[in-house]
Design an enzyme around this catalytic site. Structure first.
Site, short mmCIF file in Angstrom:
data_model
loop_
_atom_site.label_atom_id
_atom_site.label_comp_id
_atom_site.label_asym_id
_atom_site.label_seq_id
_atom_site.Cartn_x
_atom_site.Cartn_y
_atom_site.Cartn_z
N SER A 14 -11.21 -1.32 -0.43
CA SER A 14 -9.93 -1.30 0.27
C SER A 14 -10.10 -1.59 1.75
CB SER A 14 -9.25 0.06 0.12
OG SER A 14 -8.61 0.19 -1.11
N ASP A 20 0.84 -1.19 0.00
CA ASP A 20 0.00 0.00 0.00
C ASP A 20 0.88 1.25 0.00
OD1 ASP A 20 -2.36 1.78 0.77
OD2 ASP A 20 -3.28 -0.20 0.91
N HIS A 62 -3.53 5.87 3.51
CA HIS A 62 -4.36 4.72 3.21
C HIS A 62 -3.78 3.43 3.78
CE1 HIS A 62 -5.99 1.66 0.28
NE2 HIS A 62 -7.06 2.41 0.35
#
Length: 608
Positions: free
Chosen positions: A434, A194, A245
């Site tokens: 996600s 990520d 994120h």
């Protein structure tokens, strides 16, 4: 392309895989990790914890395969012999009116063991004596009490656990507290590919060293190329904020649990390996493929060997385009699978067929769709036969409580670069596939930890997928056929329990002469069917047809075929596959239908 919204009304456009890479649709609000502000009521679905059982009248006994016996029930013979050797059978008790112990065979279990009921309860001492005799019997594979289990539901003391409806909701959550009574992820490493990670007081203790795979300096934004520092410096574009994120995803997998702080990860005793592949504008396929290889224990030139290879990879990222057009990613996934590593991937947030996205459509991955607190498909979630399972991803249009619309995990107060921890530590609510994917990655960590804890070997990636699908909770609101998202919502409690038990082999779906049976699946899925062909038939025609996608057909008589071992096969583009056998010997013919790409509503038929 996808949208990140970090804190209400703040938006970031993100991600390029070659041209465009889909990471997550995330809309967020934030609270402090310590729990300031007004929180919704704590949701606890907890039954009282029972005391240990003191007596037993039901036992499970499995005899070894191939045991010859003069009676019809070798296991009953073994039980009676064990009772006699233990000196229990002839004991009479006033409390039981002097009754001599009798044994009744109740049924045969799916795993091949037999359940027995005794005419009275045995004390712990008596039960142990009988079990000891059974376990030294050469004909017995295993013997155990038929324990009476209840929901125990470990509830951690994390201060904002009340926000985690996705773990505790009785019909639309993943049932994490019940799973935690069996396993909490100890011994398992989950790699999160990520944006990297942030120092966070609710994550630091569960981090193992990772790597930064971003080679392009403009994408990296940290000025030092590939190196061993996987920290997230921010992924902002222009004046927009950073998403952080990777930290949100990592927190869902394994935020530290039961530490009186913030939230708990799904597998809060597992370890997270941060692998940075997304930066400003996303990340390149070449970096992501190398990261898949390295995180799973493979070799990448110029990069030191991974000292703690992961058993599970989470990729909450993707881009438009079929995986068949992305062979570099498929090759990296194949390598990970060959090393026994499970690869979990977000389906994507375009409200489109996931078959047209990579790595969601790669063979062998577990592709995860998103659901909301209402148990329905989230409006943004990609769908189709490629999606193996669903999990909570949040939904801004569902939930009566505003906090119920989000998936809460770890974040930071910084707008572009992160603010230092612990002052910058925040809890952030986001939505997206996600967010769904790391729920499943965390469940896989629980499954592997439970399997090893029960003395079994770790599950293969194929077994992981099988268990997740066969234990899924049905959707509260079933998606329409043309927007399927697997069999239901991932159920951590059921999947973890199943992982401690023998996993039954697929015996095949029976098909009848001249009656078509429909099947669907993801790329790489293998669906087994069988048909009994009597003697004296002039021919048998075994075929697939119709539907969407591309399948191949492998056939064998009286044994289950594989793609490497079969009697006959039909491998052509499309779904029209035929195996015609003249003067077939009588027997059971097994048909293995394998998806070269995702396939839907394909008919399977045998005609003799």
């Amino acid at each position: 392309m996808t949208t990140h919204m970090h804190n209400t009304t703040r938006t970031v456009l993100a991600c390029a895989l070659g041209a465009a890479l889909l990471a997550a649709l995330s809309v967020s609000t934030s609270v402090s990790a310590a729990g300031t502000g007004v929180a919704p009521p704590m949701r606890k679905f907890t039954l009282p914890k029972p005391a240990a059982e003191a007596s037993f009248d039901r036992f499970i006994v499995k005899t070894r395969d191939g045991i010859a016996s003069r009676s019809a029930s070798p296991s009953l013979d073994a039980v009676n012999a064990a009772i006699a050797r233990a000196g229990v059978g002839g004991i009479t008790l006033a409390a039981n009116n002097g009754a001599v112990l009798k044994v009744e065979r109740v049924r045969r279990m799916a795993v091949g063991a037999d359940v027995f009921r005794f005419s009275r309860k045995l004390t712990r001492v008596e039960a142990d004596a009988v079990l000891a005799q059974l376990r030294i019997d050469a004909t017995v594979q295993y013997a155990q009490p038929d324990y009476r289990k209840q929901r125990l539901d470990f509830t951690p003391n994390d201060t904002r656990f009340n926000l985690q409806w996705d773990y505790t909701h009785p019909t639309t959550g993943i049932h994490a507290p019940t799973a935690w009574d069996i396993a909490r992820g100890a011994g398992v490493v989950v790699a999160v590919l990520d944006t990297g990670y942030l120092d966070h007081s609710d994550l630091n203790a569960n981090i193992v060293p990772g790597y930064d795979f971003i080679a392009d300096p403009q994408v990296a934004g940290d000025g030092d190329g590939r190196d061993a520092d996987a920290h997230d410096p921010g992924d902002w574009i222009g004046g927009d904020p950073s998403s952080f994120h990777g930290t949100h995803v990592a927190g869902t997998v394994a935020a530290v649990g039961n530490n009186a702080l913030g939230i708990a990860g799904v597998a809060f005793n597992a370890r997270v390996q941060p692998v940075r592949v997304l930066g400003h504008g996303g990340g390149y396929t070449s970096d992501i493929a190398d990261a898949i290889t390295w995180a799973s224990g493979g070799t990448v030139a110029g990069v030191p060997a991974n000292a703690t290879p992961a058993e599970v990879l989470n990729l909450s990222l993707g881009g438009y385009g079929m995986c068949s057009e992305d062979p570099a990613t498929q090759a990296a996934v194949d390598g990970a699978l060959s090393r026994g590593v499970t690869v979990v991937v977000a389906a994507g947030n375009s409200n489109l067929d996931a078959a047209n996205h990579s790595p969601a459509s790669c063979k062998g991955v577990i592709t995860v769709g998103a659901t909301g607190i209402d148990g329905a498909r989230s409006y943004y979630s990609n769908f189709g036969p490629t999606v193996a399972i669903s999990a909570p991803g949040g939904n801004a249009s569902s939930g009566s409580d505003p906090d119920d619309r989000w998936i809460w995990s770890l974040g930071n107060s910084g707008m572009q670069a992160p603010d230092p921890s612990p002052g910058g530590d925040r809890l952030i609510g986001m939505i997206g596939t996600s967010m769904a994917s790391p729920h499943v990655a965390g469940i896989v960590a629980l499954m592997q930890s439970a399997a090893v804890g029960a003395g079994r070997s770790p599950l293969t990636p194929m077994q992981v997928k099988q268990v997740l699908q066969m234990t899924a909770t049905p959707f509260t609101v079933v998606p329409p056929f043309n927007q399927s998202q697997g069999p239901g919502i991932a159920n951590a409690a059921a999947a973890v329990l199943a992982s401690t038990l023998p996993i039954p082999a697929d015996s095949g779906t029976v098909i009848a002469n001249r009656i078509a049976t429909a099947t669907s699946g993801a790329a790489g899925d293998a669906k087994l069917f069988k048909i009994v062909v009597p003697a004296g038939k002039a021919s048998v025609n075994l075929r697939t047809f119709g539907g969407t996608g591309n399948v191949s057909l492998y056939v064998a008589r009286d044994r289950v075929p594989t793609t490497a071992s079969f009697d006959r096969s039909s491998v052509k583009p499309g779904n029209s596959e035929t195996v015609l056998i003249a003067n077939p010997p009588a027997g059971t013919y097994y048909l293995l239908v394998v998806g070269e790409v995702a396939f839907g509503n394909v008919s399977v038929m045998g005609v003799y």
